[in-house]
Design an enzyme around this catalytic site. Sequence first.
Site, short mmCIF file in Angstrom:
data_model
loop_
_atom_site.label_atom_id
_atom_site.label_comp_id
_atom_site.label_asym_id
_atom_site.label_seq_id
_atom_site.Cartn_x
_atom_site.Cartn_y
_atom_site.Cartn_z
N HIS A 43 81.68 18.96 23.01
CA HIS A 43 82.72 19.61 23.16
C HIS A 43 84.51 18.58 23.68
CE1 HIS A 43 85.62 23.09 22.86
NE2 HIS A 43 86.82 21.84 23.52
N GLU A 73 83.14 20.67 18.19
CA GLU A 73 83.58 21.74 18.70
C GLU A 73 85.08 20.96 18.91
OE1 GLU A 73 80.49 25.18 20.35
OE2 GLU A 73 81.74 23.87 21.66
N HIS A 201 78.31 30.13 25.45
CA HIS A 201 78.99 30.45 26.34
C HIS A 201 79.13 31.49 27.53
CE1 HIS A 201 82.05 30.17 29.14
NE2 HIS A 201 82.98 28.78 28.21
#
Length: 251
Positions: A43, A73, A201
């Site tokens: 990410h 991401e 997450h």
Amino acid sequence: MTLLSVNVNKIAVLRNSRGGLEPSVVRAATACLDAGAHGITVHPRPDARHIRSDDIIALGEMTRARGVEFNLEGNPFAPPRGGYPGFIELCRRVRPAQATLVPDSDGQITSDHGFDFRRDGESLRPLIAELKSLGCRVSLFADAESDSFDIAAAVGADRVEFYTGPYAEAYGGNTQGEATSRYADAARRASAAGLGINAGHDLSQENLGTFLREVPSVLEVSIGHALIVEALYEGLDATVKHYLRILSASS
């Protein structure tokens, strides 16, 4: 079986804290794949505080050569700046198997909420179309409380990735059952809209099995922080294999 994509952002954080090339993001990602992980996630953020554009190019080449998923991401609305060409441009350069769009701001330490599909859907539509023209599967970061998965599907998304921070926070407490029920209901509603389900997450060895047993149809989990922390004590190979056993037992 639910697939495991390992997020190697934290390897880059450690490297950048000292400068130089070690620890190597590509070597760490390779070790995770050698242990059986199904893919690699990164990410990037515009300030390049961890994963950088050169890492993405190198990881794209490595995952392509290995024939495994590369999941990129990021916030597609964040403007380009020095050293960061923008999320869509990075996808043009590496053609990741999956592009996961996340509504994080520059100042966030980590992602902490999903898209409001009613508000953001039409803005996302052309970006999703462009990503799909590049051959990317497109996943949208989503809250379990969303009441508009049908809009996410209508604007072209293939999947949603549930933001599982609230589940992890509730795990082991009095609201754990309520939290898992909320995600299970969200998974059923997203599936009914024609969307595949990813999750990520704050998932960990401790809480992952329960989540997968209670929440139906999860195709993929993306795990970074907890896995890297656990690997400090057990090593990457052993830690990835622990996760694979959890995934297998929960299928």
